[in-house]
Scaffold this active site. Structure first.
Site, mmCIF file in Angstrom:
data_model
loop_
_atom_site.group_PDB
_atom_site.id
_atom_site.type_symbol
_atom_site.label_atom_id
_atom_site.label_comp_id
_atom_site.label_asym_id
_atom_site.label_seq_id
_atom_site.Cartn_x
_atom_site.Cartn_y
_atom_site.Cartn_z
ATOM 1 N NE ARG A 1 -3.806 -2.247 0.131
ATOM 2 C CZ ARG A 1 -3.535 -3.482 -0.324
ATOM 3 N NH1 ARG A 1 -2.383 -3.717 -0.944
ATOM 4 N NH2 ARG A 1 -4.408 -4.445 -0.184
ATOM 5 C CB SER B 1 -9.230 -0.860 3.803
ATOM 6 O OG SER B 1 -9.962 -1.992 3.400
ATOM 7 C CD GLU C 1 -5.295 0.725 2.969
ATOM 8 O OE1 GLU C 1 -5.680 1.179 1.861
ATOM 9 O OE2 GLU C 1 -5.469 -0.449 3.313
#
Length: 334
Positions: free
Chosen positions: A161, A232, A328
């Site tokens: 990520r 998320s 994130e």
């Protein structure tokens, strides 16, 4: 010339945000002017689908909405289709187009919100596949130097990520190329896919996997068009085998996945759920009632509300498990 713009509908959290300077980029011919403009502002921000952002009430920088369009087959090789998409293309629509054309390999990444140009920034991933697994190269505009550049996977410095684009505000991605494998093999390592009834008979094709991923995501994740969210919110933390063993001794139901480098990826959603946060709210921000990894805007939430909830969850997870959760989304507050 850039003008003030309301970004409420341009971020999937639906946060009220006023950009003092906004410019839509619909033609690469605009890019030299961006380099000239950028120095007039304290910072600049490239905006795709707004699906991985937490925005403050006002932004003093130059906000650039990247809206370049186009999809083309660049090359047919014995081992891969090389397919290019412009940065402003909707990611899910691009995946659907590839599956329809028989350019298989991206089906596990179906229904991820955002644009093609934003996908390398986050090195998006889902259901056993990361963008880096299918990446070939990309084109970008170096705002600082005022020139077009080509970048390989090594240049992008992909990680879980992550990429150099999250840390170095220098490039505007204009197009991304993918190497889609020939022959194609299904990726069915993810438990939800292994259990999906339509994928248990024979060797499923890419369309069947695409449909399964869409159905699973729709069942688990809220639609940003109905309730504001950025998907998320936390990364799944990576820990050593020793840390995992210590946690398993205390929490036998711990959810973890072995990684190629010997570490283990812990399920952040499970950690949050064990702290009792699934379905709970803190003011106008809440944890989704079906997926603890997703924070939502219940209506009227601000960046402070979302980040306050996130920080409370981080503190409780660390206190109970000794594990730090990392957000994130990119956070831009002024």
């Amino acid at each position: 010339m850039p003008a003030a713009h309301d970004l409420r509908t341009l971020n999937t959290f639906g946060l009220a945000c006023e950009a003092s300077a906004f410019l839509a980029l619909e033609d690469p011919a605009q890019l030299p002017a961006v380099s000239a403009l950028a120095g007039r502002y304290p910072y600049w921000l490239a905006l795709g689908g707004g699906s991985n952002l937490v925005l403050g009430r006002t932004l003093a920088g130059l906000v650039l909405q990247v809206a370049f369009k186009g999809i083309r087959l660049v090359q047919t090789r014995a081992d891969a289709w090389i397919v290019e998409a412009a940065a402003g293309e909707c990611w899910h629509d691009f995946v659907a187009h590839c599956v329809a054309q028989g350019w298989d390999g991206l089906e596990n990444l179906a229904l991820i919100p955002g644009t093609v140009g934003a996908a390398p920034v986050q090195n998006i991933g889902a259901y056993g596949v990361e963008l880096a697994d299918r990446f070939h190269s990309l084109s970008a505009w170096d705002v600082a130097r005022g020139e077009a550049v080509e970048m390989s996977a090594a240049d992008c410095r992909f990680a879980y990520r992550d990429s150099r684009f999250k840390r170095e505000g220098r490039w505007i991605i204009t197009a991304v190329r993918f190497a889609l494998p020939r022959p194609w093999q299904p990726v069915l390592d993810y438990p939800d896919l292994r259990r999906w009834p339509a994928l248990q008979q024979g060797k499923p094709d890419a369309r069947a996997i695409f449909d399964a991923v869409c159905a699973i995501r729709r069942a688990k994740l809220p639609d940003p068009a109905r309730i504001g969210n950025a998907g998320s919110f936390f990364k799944n933390p990576l820990v050593t085998g020793g840390v995992r063993a210590q946690l398993l001794a205390r929490f036998p139901d711990l959810v973890s996945y072995a990684q190629p480098d010997g570490r283990y990826k812990l399920a952040a959603g499970w950690l949050i759920d064990q702290c009792g946060w699934k379905g709970r709210a803190l003011g106008a921000a809440a944890v989704h009632d079906r997926q603890a990894l997703v924070l939502v805007n219940r209506g009227g939430a601000t960046a402070d509300d979302i980040l306050g909830l996130a920080q409370t969850i981080q503190a409780e997870v660390e206190a109970r498990f000794g594990v730090a959760l990392e957000p994130e989304p990119v956070i831009v507050r002024q």
